[in-house]
Scaffold this active site. Sequence first.
Site, short mmCIF file in Angstrom:
data_model
loop_
_atom_site.label_atom_id
_atom_site.label_comp_id
_atom_site.label_asym_id
_atom_site.label_seq_id
_atom_site.Cartn_x
_atom_site.Cartn_y
_atom_site.Cartn_z
N GLN A 180 -14.46 2.87 1.01
CA GLN A 180 -13.74 2.45 -0.28
C GLN A 180 -13.42 3.98 -1.19
O GLN A 180 -14.12 4.63 -1.26
CB GLN A 180 -14.67 1.61 -1.06
CG GLN A 180 -13.74 0.86 -2.47
CD GLN A 180 -14.59 0.12 -3.07
OE1 GLN A 180 -15.93 0.10 -2.86
NE2 GLN A 180 -13.98 -0.77 -3.93
N ASN B 114 -12.95 -2.91 1.91
CA ASN B 114 -14.15 -1.78 2.06
C ASN B 114 -14.92 -1.91 0.69
O ASN B 114 -14.52 -1.93 -0.64
CB ASN B 114 -13.41 -0.55 2.24
CG ASN B 114 -12.64 -0.30 3.39
OD1 ASN B 114 -13.08 -0.96 4.45
ND2 ASN B 114 -11.47 0.27 3.24
N HIS C 208 -10.23 -4.74 -3.72
CA HIS C 208 -8.95 -5.28 -3.23
C HIS C 208 -9.18 -5.53 -1.87
O HIS C 208 -10.03 -5.28 -1.13
CB HIS C 208 -7.78 -3.92 -3.54
CG HIS C 208 -8.60 -2.95 -2.98
ND1 HIS C 208 -9.44 -2.02 -3.57
CD2 HIS C 208 -8.33 -2.09 -1.63
CE1 HIS C 208 -9.54 -1.04 -2.52
NE2 HIS C 208 -9.07 -0.99 -1.59
N ASP D 214 0.83 -1.17 -0.12
CA ASP D 214 -0.28 0.08 0.08
C ASP D 214 0.99 1.35 -0.05
O ASP D 214 1.91 1.20 0.66
CB ASP D 214 -1.00 -0.02 1.26
CG ASP D 214 -2.01 1.03 1.13
OD1 ASP D 214 -3.21 0.49 1.06
OD2 ASP D 214 -1.89 2.13 0.83
N HIS E 223 -7.37 -5.61 2.01
CA HIS E 223 -6.20 -5.33 2.57
C HIS E 223 -5.68 -6.38 3.72
O HIS E 223 -6.42 -6.88 4.35
CB HIS E 223 -6.50 -4.05 3.84
CG HIS E 223 -7.20 -2.87 3.02
ND1 HIS E 223 -6.30 -1.66 2.89
CD2 HIS E 223 -8.32 -2.38 2.29
CE1 HIS E 223 -6.89 -0.60 2.17
NE2 HIS E 223 -7.93 -1.10 1.89
P1 AMP Z 1 -9.66 1.61 0.04
O1 AMP Z 1 -9.79 2.81 1.03
O2 AMP Z 1 -10.16 0.27 0.91
O3 AMP Z 1 -10.41 1.86 -1.13
O4 AMP Z 1 -8.35 1.34 -0.05
C1 AMP Z 1 -7.54 2.12 -1.05
C2 AMP Z 1 -6.08 1.73 -0.67
O5 AMP Z 1 -5.20 2.10 -1.83
C3 AMP Z 1 -5.71 2.84 0.51
O6 AMP Z 1 -5.22 2.18 1.41
C4 AMP Z 1 -4.51 3.90 -0.18
O7 AMP Z 1 -3.50 4.00 0.56
C5 AMP Z 1 -4.05 2.77 -1.45
N1 AMP Z 1 -3.45 3.42 -2.47
C6 AMP Z 1 -3.86 4.42 -3.52
N2 AMP Z 1 -3.13 4.89 -4.32
C7 AMP Z 1 -2.51 3.82 -4.23
C8 AMP Z 1 -1.02 3.63 -5.18
N3 AMP Z 1 -0.87 4.13 -6.44
N4 AMP Z 1 -0.36 2.40 -5.00
C9 AMP Z 1 -0.44 1.55 -3.82
N5 AMP Z 1 -1.73 2.02 -2.99
C10 AMP Z 1 -2.46 2.85 -3.41
#
Ligand code: AMP
Length: 137
Positions: free
Chosen positions: A92, A85, A98, A29, A100
């Site tokens: 989300q 999420n 995805h 992440d 976590h």
């Molecule tokens: P969610 O809030 O469950 O949609 O999680 C999205 C996740 O993607 C968050 O934990 C962000 O930190 C992560 N994220 C956003 N952009 C990137 C990226 N370019 N590379 C890796 N992780 C990312």
Amino acid sequence: MDCIFCKILKGDIPCNKVFEDDSFIAILDAFPGNEGHVLIIPKSHYENIFDIDEQTLKNAYGLAQKVAFALKSSLGAEDINILQNNGELAGQTVNHFHIHVLPRYKDDKVIIKSEPVEIEKNKIEQIRQNIEKNINI
Ligand code: AMP
Ligand code: ZN
């Protein structure tokens, strides 16, 4: 499509990849909650749990388990949160399904908490019945 994970999958945005096969990548992440916070991302674009097919979902959780074991043995994570999420209200922020995999260490700063809400006894039974009759197996 303006999806950050699809862009990562196409190679248009860099990432820190820890695993790849025909169907998934697992990456660190970019804004980790802890050291070794991994995201399991299917190569096909599914919005969320309401969109993804059951077999891909099962495979994603199988991979999450493998990553969880890897975080234990590689980084010494004592415990693990698996989080996922679905939708804006649920937090989300990237609308590409995805999972976590969040390693937990003693005295870390992660907070995952909701306050309990009070629900009347009759209402609980109503809720239970409603959910029960809507589960389609
Ligand atoms: P969610 O809030 O469950 O949609 O999680 C999205 C996740 O993607 C968050 O934990 C962000 O930190 C992560 N994220 C956003 N952009 C990137 C990226 N370019 N590379 C890796 N992780 C990312
Ligand atoms: Zn996508």
